[in-house]
Write a protein that holds these residues in place. Structure first.
Motif, PDB file in Angstrom:
ATOM      1  N   ALA A  12      22.605   2.407  48.204  1.00 42.54           N
ATOM      2  CA  ALA A  12      23.586   1.986  48.710  1.00 42.54           C
ATOM      3  C   ALA A  12      23.833   1.722  50.238  1.00 42.54           C
ATOM      4  CB  ALA A  12      24.687   3.012  48.231  1.00 42.54           C
ATOM      5  N   PRO A  13      23.404   2.609  51.137  1.00 42.19           N
ATOM      6  CA  PRO A  13      23.766   2.205  52.292  1.00 42.19           C
ATOM      7  C   PRO A  13      22.552   1.174  52.921  1.00 42.19           C
ATOM      8  CG  PRO A  13      22.585   4.173  52.138  1.00 42.19           C
ATOM      9  CD  PRO A  13      22.862   3.849  50.911  1.00 42.19           C
ATOM     10  N   LEU A  14      21.472   0.986  52.293  1.00 40.05           N
ATOM     11  CA  LEU A  14      20.844  -0.203  52.809  1.00 40.05           C
ATOM     12  C   LEU A  14      21.375  -1.385  52.162  1.00 40.05           C
ATOM     13  CD1 LEU A  14      16.943   1.311  51.439  1.00 40.05           C
ATOM     14  CD2 LEU A  14      17.852   0.658  53.961  1.00 40.05           C
ATOM     15  N   ALA A  15      21.790  -1.437  51.034  1.00 40.50           N
ATOM     16  CA  ALA A  15      22.652  -2.689  50.603  1.00 40.50           C
ATOM     17  C   ALA A  15      23.794  -3.066  51.583  1.00 40.50           C
ATOM     18  CB  ALA A  15      23.052  -2.441  49.159  1.00 40.50           C
ATOM     19  N   LEU A  16      24.783  -1.979  51.908  1.00 41.77           N
ATOM     20  CA  LEU A  16      25.646  -2.163  52.675  1.00 41.77           C
ATOM     21  C   LEU A  16      25.473  -2.579  54.213  1.00 41.77           C
ATOM     22  CD1 LEU A  16      27.885   1.003  51.850  1.00 41.77           C
ATOM     23  CD2 LEU A  16      28.378  -1.401  51.291  1.00 41.77           C
ATOM     24  N   ALA A  17      23.899  -2.454  54.832  1.00 45.23           N
ATOM     25  CA  ALA A  17      23.523  -2.751  55.932  1.00 45.23           C
ATOM     26  C   ALA A  17      23.149  -4.146  55.821  1.00 45.23           C
ATOM     27  CB  ALA A  17      22.651  -1.767  56.386  1.00 45.23           C
ATOM     28  N   ALA A  18      22.995  -4.658  54.754  1.00 42.56           N
ATOM     29  CA  ALA A  18      22.352  -6.068  54.723  1.00 42.56           C
ATOM     30  C   ALA A  18      23.516  -7.029  54.455  1.00 42.56           C
ATOM     31  CB  ALA A  18      21.374  -5.993  53.621  1.00 42.56           C
ATOM     32  N   PRO A  19      23.899  -7.808  55.373  1.00 44.76           N
ATOM     33  CA  PRO A  19      25.096  -8.774  55.412  1.00 44.76           C
ATOM     34  C   PRO A  19      25.035  -9.880  54.107  1.00 44.76           C
ATOM     35  CG  PRO A  19      23.931  -9.435  57.228  1.00 44.76           C
ATOM     36  CD  PRO A  19      23.408  -8.007  56.744  1.00 44.76           C
ATOM     37  N   ASN A 181       5.729   0.947  48.496  1.00 49.99           N
ATOM     38  CA  ASN A 181       6.689   0.527  48.980  1.00 49.99           C
ATOM     39  C   ASN A 181       7.773   1.535  49.581  1.00 49.99           C
ATOM     40  OD1 ASN A 181       6.138  -2.380  48.782  1.00 49.99           O
ATOM     41  ND2 ASN A 181       6.606  -2.249  46.670  1.00 49.99           N
ATOM     42  N   VAL A 182       7.835   1.786  50.606  1.00 48.05           N
ATOM     43  CA  VAL A 182       8.886   2.919  51.104  1.00 48.05           C
ATOM     44  C   VAL A 182      10.277   2.548  51.697  1.00 48.05           C
ATOM     45  CG1 VAL A 182       8.906   5.014  52.888  1.00 48.05           C
ATOM     46  CG2 VAL A 182       6.833   4.171  51.973  1.00 48.05           C
ATOM     47  N   GLN A 183      11.391   3.151  51.158  1.00 47.97           N
ATOM     48  CA  GLN A 183      12.476   3.078  51.479  1.00 47.97           C
ATOM     49  C   GLN A 183      13.099   4.303  52.079  1.00 47.97           C
ATOM     50  OE1 GLN A 183      15.551  -0.167  49.987  1.00 47.97           O
ATOM     51  NE2 GLN A 183      14.427   0.642  48.225  1.00 47.97           N
ATOM     52  N   TYR A 184      13.699   4.326  53.325  1.00 48.57           N
ATOM     53  CA  TYR A 184      14.117   5.752  53.888  1.00 48.57           C
ATOM     54  C   TYR A 184      15.524   5.517  54.400  1.00 48.57           C
ATOM     55  CZ  TYR A 184      12.739   3.775  58.364  1.00 48.57           C
ATOM     56  OH  TYR A 184      12.372   3.060  59.545  1.00 48.57           O
ATOM     57  N   VAL A 185      16.316   6.771  54.161  1.00 47.16           N
ATOM     58  CA  VAL A 185      17.721   6.824  55.007  1.00 47.16           C
ATOM     59  C   VAL A 185      17.711   8.212  55.892  1.00 47.16           C
ATOM     60  CG1 VAL A 185      20.117   7.107  54.497  1.00 47.16           C
ATOM     61  CG2 VAL A 185      18.961   5.794  53.078  1.00 47.16           C
ATOM     62  N   ILE A 186      17.618   8.188  57.040  1.00 48.88           N
ATOM     63  CA  ILE A 186      17.590   9.306  57.969  1.00 48.88           C
ATOM     64  C   ILE A 186      18.899   9.168  58.684  1.00 48.88           C
ATOM     65  CG2 ILE A 186      16.125  10.694  59.464  1.00 48.88           C
ATOM     66  CD1 ILE A 186      13.763   9.639  58.327  1.00 48.88           C
ATOM     67  N   GLU A 187      19.638  10.176  58.566  1.00 57.06           N
ATOM     68  CA  GLU A 187      21.066  10.190  59.272  1.00 57.06           C
ATOM     69  C   GLU A 187      21.530   8.787  59.304  1.00 57.06           C
ATOM     70  OE1 GLU A 187      22.557  12.817  60.082  1.00 57.06           O
ATOM     71  OE2 GLU A 187      20.876  14.092  59.313  1.00 57.06           O
ATOM     72  N   SER A 188      21.657   7.991  60.575  1.00 60.46           N
ATOM     73  CA  SER A 188      22.192   6.811  60.735  1.00 60.46           C
ATOM     74  C   SER A 188      21.090   5.584  60.446  1.00 60.46           C
ATOM     75  CB  SER A 188      22.957   6.536  61.867  1.00 60.46           C
ATOM     76  OG  SER A 188      22.062   6.746  63.123  1.00 60.46           O
ATOM     77  N   LYS A 189      19.942   6.322  60.346  1.00 60.58           N
ATOM     78  CA  LYS A 189      18.860   5.139  60.492  1.00 60.58           C
ATOM     79  C   LYS A 189      18.457   4.897  58.945  1.00 60.58           C
ATOM     80  CE  LYS A 189      16.391   7.308  64.439  1.00 60.58           C
ATOM     81  NZ  LYS A 189      15.114   7.920  64.637  1.00 60.58           N
ATOM     82  N   GLN A 190      18.313   3.548  58.584  1.00 62.00           N
ATOM     83  CA  GLN A 190      17.868   3.088  57.224  1.00 62.00           C
ATOM     84  C   GLN A 190      16.532   2.125  57.472  1.00 62.00           C
ATOM     85  OE1 GLN A 190      21.377   1.659  57.162  1.00 62.00           O
ATOM     86  NE2 GLN A 190      22.240   3.669  57.101  1.00 62.00           N
ATOM     87  N   GLY A 191      15.632   1.957  56.760  1.00 58.35           N
ATOM     88  CA  GLY A 191      14.621   1.058  56.850  1.00 58.35           C
ATOM     89  C   GLY A 191      13.627   1.055  55.809  1.00 58.35           C
ATOM     90  N   ALA A 192      12.571   0.366  55.684  1.00 61.39           N
ATOM     91  CA  ALA A 192      11.533   0.166  54.890  1.00 61.39           C
ATOM     92  C   ALA A 192      10.404  -0.253  55.417  1.00 61.39           C
ATOM     93  CB  ALA A 192      12.154  -1.070  53.805  1.00 61.39           C
ATOM     94  N   ALA A 193       9.234   0.104  54.668  1.00 61.27           N
ATOM     95  CA  ALA A 193       7.820  -0.031  55.150  1.00 61.27           C
ATOM     96  C   ALA A 193       7.030  -0.160  54.062  1.00 61.27           C
ATOM     97  CB  ALA A 193       7.386   1.126  56.051  1.00 61.27           C
TER      98      ALA A 193
END
Length: 204
Positions: A12-19, A181-193
């Motif tokens: 959810a936050p990853l999707a919201l972060a992507a305009p 494929n990694v996705q992470y949400v750490i506090e205010s950080k979201q990312g993928a690797a």
């Protein structure tokens, strides 16, 4: 159910972060991501909440045990037992930077292969029809003989604010895994690797 909740909380936050991505598109993306079943490729979701780190690993069974059919021989059962034991050793598979002081507290491993094994060893006659029904539903859902193995981990971190790195030892433990494929949400950080045997460390 826990897997779905964790996945939703991560994506959810990853999707919201992507305009420009609508809720419907985000839902479709989530469905495609978790519906994909490609041998050699696995997915890892990570979420830090307070002092708790939740990890969710989703992999084709072929990456972990080398087959995706119901275990039918002693060799199959032995391979599955060994794989489950290795998966449950979360402190070995997932190594956070030592400053964070993270230790595994709970782990759960689930798979249709394990369900089949359970049914064979307990209540065999009573479970026979239910097993056939579940197997049929699983084949419809996965589109054939594909089967996944999922593992969820709960780590407690003494210094979560110092969590900066995760080294994934999955490739050494399960050499059939070629990409993670990694996705992470750490506090205010979201990312993928995208990790590989040659590059198996995520920096947050």
């Amino acid at each position: 159910m826990n897997r779905i909740i964790l996945t939703a909380s991560l994506l959810a936050p990853l999707a919201l972060a992507a305009p420009g991505i609508s809720a419907d598109e985000s839902h479709d993306h989530e469905h495609r991501q978790h519906g994909a079943h490609v041998h050699g490729i696995a997915a890892l979701n990570l979420a830090l909440e307070g002092q708790e780190v939740h990890l969710e690993l989703d992999s084709p069974a072929a990456n972990i045990v080398g087959f995706e059919h119901a275990p039918s021989s002693d060799a199959d059962h032995a391979a599955l037992d060994k794989a489950v034991a290795m998966l449950k050793d979360g402190n070995q598979l997932f190594r956070f930077n030592s400053e964070a002081g993270c230790q595994m507290e709970k782990v759960a491993v689930t798979s249709p292969l394990l369900a089949d094994e359970h049914e064979e060893h307990e209540h065999e006659e009573h479970e026979h029809e239910e097993h056939e029904h579940e197997e049929h539903e699983h084949e419809e859902h996965e589109g054939g003989d594909h089967a996944d193995i999922e593992a969820t981990y709960h780590f407690e971190c003494e210094q979560p604010d110092k969590l900066t790195q995760l080294s994934v030892e999955l490739f050494e433990a399960f050499p059939r895994t070629e990409k993670l494929n990694v996705q992470y949400v750490i506090e205010s950080k979201q990312g993928a690797a995208e990790l590989s045997p040659a590059d198996h460390v995520v920096n947050f």
